[in-house]
Design a protein around this motif. Structure first.
Motif, PDB file in Angstrom:
ATOM      1  N   LEU A  79      -9.954 -24.283 103.460  1.00 42.88           N
ATOM      2  CA  LEU A  79     -10.004 -23.962 104.889  1.00 42.88           C
ATOM      3  C   LEU A  79     -10.457 -25.179 105.700  1.00 42.88           C
ATOM      4  O   LEU A  79      -9.884 -25.482 106.754  1.00 42.88           O
ATOM      5  CB  LEU A  79     -10.971 -22.804 105.112  1.00 42.88           C
ATOM      6  CG  LEU A  79     -11.097 -22.366 106.557  1.00 42.88           C
ATOM      7  CD1 LEU A  79      -9.927 -21.465 106.906  1.00 42.88           C
ATOM      8  CD2 LEU A  79     -12.402 -21.664 106.797  1.00 42.88           C
ATOM      9  N   VAL A  83      -8.445 -26.803 108.800  1.00 41.95           N
ATOM     10  CA  VAL A  83      -9.015 -26.795 110.152  1.00 41.95           C
ATOM     11  C   VAL A  83      -9.226 -28.211 110.673  1.00 41.95           C
ATOM     12  O   VAL A  83      -9.084 -28.479 111.863  1.00 41.95           O
ATOM     13  CB  VAL A  83     -10.341 -26.003 110.132  1.00 41.95           C
ATOM     14  CG1 VAL A  83     -11.118 -26.210 111.406  1.00 41.95           C
ATOM     15  CG2 VAL A  83     -10.060 -24.538 109.938  1.00 41.95           C
ATOM     16  N   HIS A 133      -2.436 -11.002 103.798  1.00 43.56           N
ATOM     17  CA  HIS A 133      -2.071 -12.098 104.697  1.00 43.56           C
ATOM     18  C   HIS A 133      -2.419 -13.411 104.012  1.00 43.56           C
ATOM     19  O   HIS A 133      -3.520 -13.586 103.505  1.00 43.56           O
ATOM     20  CB  HIS A 133      -2.838 -11.979 106.016  1.00 43.56           C
ATOM     21  CG  HIS A 133      -2.488 -13.067 106.990  1.00 43.56           C
ATOM     22  ND1 HIS A 133      -3.210 -14.229 107.074  1.00 43.56           N
ATOM     23  CD2 HIS A 133      -1.485 -13.167 107.883  1.00 43.56           C
ATOM     24  CE1 HIS A 133      -2.654 -14.991 108.003  1.00 43.56           C
ATOM     25  NE2 HIS A 133      -1.608 -14.374 108.509  1.00 43.56           N
TER      26      HIS A 133
ATOM     27  N   LEU B  18     -17.385 -25.220 110.605  1.00 48.13           N
ATOM     28  CA  LEU B  18     -15.943 -25.246 110.313  1.00 48.13           C
ATOM     29  C   LEU B  18     -15.303 -23.893 110.593  1.00 48.13           C
ATOM     30  O   LEU B  18     -14.182 -23.813 111.081  1.00 48.13           O
ATOM     31  CB  LEU B  18     -15.709 -25.646 108.853  1.00 48.13           C
ATOM     32  CG  LEU B  18     -15.975 -27.110 108.532  1.00 48.13           C
ATOM     33  CD1 LEU B  18     -15.928 -27.336 107.035  1.00 48.13           C
ATOM     34  CD2 LEU B  18     -14.955 -27.989 109.232  1.00 48.13           C
ATOM     35  N   GLY B  19     -16.051 -22.819 110.300  1.00 45.32           N
ATOM     36  CA  GLY B  19     -15.542 -21.488 110.609  1.00 45.32           C
ATOM     37  C   GLY B  19     -15.330 -21.311 112.102  1.00 45.32           C
ATOM     38  O   GLY B  19     -14.313 -20.786 112.549  1.00 45.32           O
ATOM     39  N   LEU B  21     -14.836 -23.699 114.269  1.00 43.44           N
ATOM     40  CA  LEU B  21     -13.696 -24.548 114.642  1.00 43.44           C
ATOM     41  C   LEU B  21     -12.388 -23.852 114.287  1.00 43.44           C
ATOM     42  O   LEU B  21     -11.414 -23.886 115.051  1.00 43.44           O
ATOM     43  CB  LEU B  21     -13.810 -25.889 113.909  1.00 43.44           C
ATOM     44  CG  LEU B  21     -12.902 -27.022 114.375  1.00 43.44           C
ATOM     45  CD1 LEU B  21     -13.225 -27.374 115.814  1.00 43.44           C
ATOM     46  CD2 LEU B  21     -13.085 -28.237 113.487  1.00 43.44           C
ATOM     47  N   GLY B  22     -12.377 -23.185 113.112  1.00 41.08           N
ATOM     48  CA  GLY B  22     -11.179 -22.449 112.700  1.00 41.08           C
ATOM     49  C   GLY B  22     -10.844 -21.343 113.680  1.00 41.08           C
ATOM     50  O   GLY B  22      -9.677 -21.134 114.000  1.00 41.08           O
ATOM     51  N   ARG B  25      -9.085 -23.055 116.527  1.00 39.63           N
ATOM     52  CA  ARG B  25      -7.844 -23.781 116.281  1.00 39.63           C
ATOM     53  C   ARG B  25      -6.719 -22.935 115.704  1.00 39.63           C
ATOM     54  O   ARG B  25      -5.544 -23.259 115.872  1.00 39.63           O
ATOM     55  CB  ARG B  25      -8.116 -24.954 115.322  1.00 39.63           C
ATOM     56  CG  ARG B  25      -8.935 -26.057 115.947  1.00 39.63           C
ATOM     57  CD  ARG B  25      -8.670 -27.374 115.255  1.00 39.63           C
ATOM     58  NE  ARG B  25      -7.308 -27.828 115.451  1.00 39.63           N
ATOM     59  CZ  ARG B  25      -6.693 -28.707 114.670  1.00 39.63           C
ATOM     60  NH1 ARG B  25      -7.319 -29.212 113.640  1.00 39.63           N
ATOM     61  NH2 ARG B  25      -5.458 -29.073 114.905  1.00 39.63           N
ATOM     62  N   MET B  26      -7.057 -21.869 114.978  1.00 42.03           N
ATOM     63  CA  MET B  26      -6.008 -21.116 114.298  1.00 42.03           C
ATOM     64  C   MET B  26      -5.069 -20.431 115.294  1.00 42.03           C
ATOM     65  O   MET B  26      -5.485 -20.042 116.381  1.00 42.03           O
ATOM     66  CB  MET B  26      -6.642 -20.079 113.366  1.00 42.03           C
ATOM     67  CG  MET B  26      -7.213 -20.683 112.098  1.00 42.03           C
ATOM     68  SD  MET B  26      -5.946 -21.448 111.106  1.00 42.03           S
ATOM     69  CE  MET B  26      -6.784 -21.586 109.541  1.00 42.03           C
ATOM     70  N   ASN B  31      -4.966 -15.403 111.094  1.00 41.87           N
ATOM     71  CA  ASN B  31      -5.476 -16.676 110.613  1.00 41.87           C
ATOM     72  C   ASN B  31      -6.912 -16.908 111.076  1.00 41.87           C
ATOM     73  O   ASN B  31      -7.713 -17.500 110.364  1.00 41.87           O
ATOM     74  CB  ASN B  31      -4.574 -17.817 111.093  1.00 41.87           C
ATOM     75  CG  ASN B  31      -3.227 -17.798 110.408  1.00 41.87           C
ATOM     76  OD1 ASN B  31      -3.144 -17.907 109.205  1.00 41.87           O
ATOM     77  ND2 ASN B  31      -2.179 -17.613 111.171  1.00 41.87           N
ATOM     78  N   GLN B  34      -9.165 -15.018 108.832  1.00 40.82           N
ATOM     79  CA  GLN B  34      -9.307 -15.756 107.567  1.00 40.82           C
ATOM     80  C   GLN B  34     -10.374 -16.834 107.674  1.00 40.82           C
ATOM     81  O   GLN B  34     -11.256 -16.943 106.829  1.00 40.82           O
ATOM     82  CB  GLN B  34      -7.976 -16.437 107.221  1.00 40.82           C
ATOM     83  CG  GLN B  34      -6.888 -15.492 106.868  1.00 40.82           C
ATOM     84  CD  GLN B  34      -6.433 -15.679 105.444  1.00 40.82           C
ATOM     85  OE1 GLN B  34      -7.156 -16.240 104.636  1.00 40.82           O
ATOM     86  NE2 GLN B  34      -5.261 -15.202 105.122  1.00 40.82           N
ATOM     87  N   ALA B  35     -10.252 -17.636 108.749  1.00 38.75           N
ATOM     88  CA  ALA B  35     -11.220 -18.727 108.933  1.00 38.75           C
ATOM     89  C   ALA B  35     -12.614 -18.146 109.077  1.00 38.75           C
ATOM     90  O   ALA B  35     -13.567 -18.611 108.442  1.00 38.75           O
ATOM     91  CB  ALA B  35     -10.842 -19.557 110.148  1.00 38.75           C
TER      92      ALA B  35
END
Lengths: 162, 108
Positions: A79, A83, A133, B18-19, B21-22, B25-26, B31, B34-35
């Motif tokens: 991940l 990202v 998913h 990072l999560g 940011l995900g 950005r996702m 998605n 998921q992040a």
């Protein structure tokens, strides 16, 4: 009887862990509260007793935990790579996979494990079909996806729950 | 032990970042979930482990909190994803196939 003993033991362990004390009143109060809880929810607790109590099952539980933790770290590194990359390389899709697990608790563990492993998220469970998913879908074929996503966990869970 | 705890706390914070940011950005809701799920699970577990190193007398309680998160986090994400799918949430145009919508006879 065994199906009530297992949830009782688990609840009691949580109680002792939270209290961090072996004083006599703590022990008795915890036993009373856990007994009442287990009795009140006796119909809904059967899923907790589905785990098999055998040395083989215990080994499978350890193997499952180790495999799961490794996959969790891999999931996060994958991940992070997605990202942090400027192009955001995702090719998502929702695929169908099959599970041979019969026990509801086994299926719950499988769905949870899939959610926490690289790029996959359980969306829906209908009978033996699990819809997942996938951030970077490599195949939309059910058989191939099953081998890729489910097989690793299922071999452990089959021994633990059947 | 203090150093190890501090390192674990920093690593946990990094994954939580990072999560986040995900989430930004996702491209679509699935998605993003998921992040969110993976990063918060590992990030929180590492943070708890870091605290356990700094305050060993809290270790058992922190372990219980960790177990709780490990079981509840994926369940809430799965329910969110299912609700989003049932409500017909928009999917990223990058999405390859949607077997669930096909199975339900909805346009994917």
């Amino acid at each position: 009887m065994i199906r009530l003993v297992i949830p009782f033991t688990a609840l009691y362990a949580v109680w002792l862990g939270l209290n961090q004390s072996l004083a006599e009143d703590v022990l008795w109060l915890g036993a009373a509260v856990c007994l009442v809880l287990v009795w009140l929810f006796r119909e809904g607790l059967t899923v907790f007793a589905e785990i098999r109590l055998s040395p083989r099952s215990l080994m499978a539980t350890l193997g499952f935990t180790a495999y799961f933790l490794r996959e969790l770290v891999r999931a996060n590194l994958a991940l992070a790579r997605i990202v942090l990359s400027p192009t955001l390389p995702v090719h998502p899709g929702i695929v169908m996979v099959h599970t041979g697990l019969k026990s509801p608790m086994g299926r719950l563990m499988l769905a949870n494990a899939i959610t926490l492993t690289p790029g996959t998220l359980s969306v829906e469970l209908q009978g033996e079909s699990l819809y997942v998913h996938w951030v970077n879908m490599t195949t939309s074929d059910t058989e191939a996806a099953t081998a890729d996503i489910v097989a690793g966990f299922e071999s452990y869970l089959k021994v633990m729950y059947g | 032990m203090d150093l190890l705890g501090a390192l674990l706390l920093v690593a946990g914070a990094a994954f939580l970042f990072l999560g986040g940011l995900g989430l930004v950005r996702m491209p679509d809701v699935f998605n993003r979930i998921q992040a969110g799920t993976k990063a918060t699970t590992l990030g929180t577990l590492l943070t708890l482990a870091g605290f356990a190193c700094l305050r060993p007398d809290w270790a058992v309680k922190l372990l219980l909190i960790g177990l709780f998160i490990l079981f509840t986090n994926p369940i809430s994400s799965q329910v969110l994803a299912r609700s989003a799918h049932r409500a017909g949430a928009e999917k990223s145009p990058l999405t390859g196939v949607d077997r669930l919508a096909e199975q339900e006879g909805r346009p994917s």
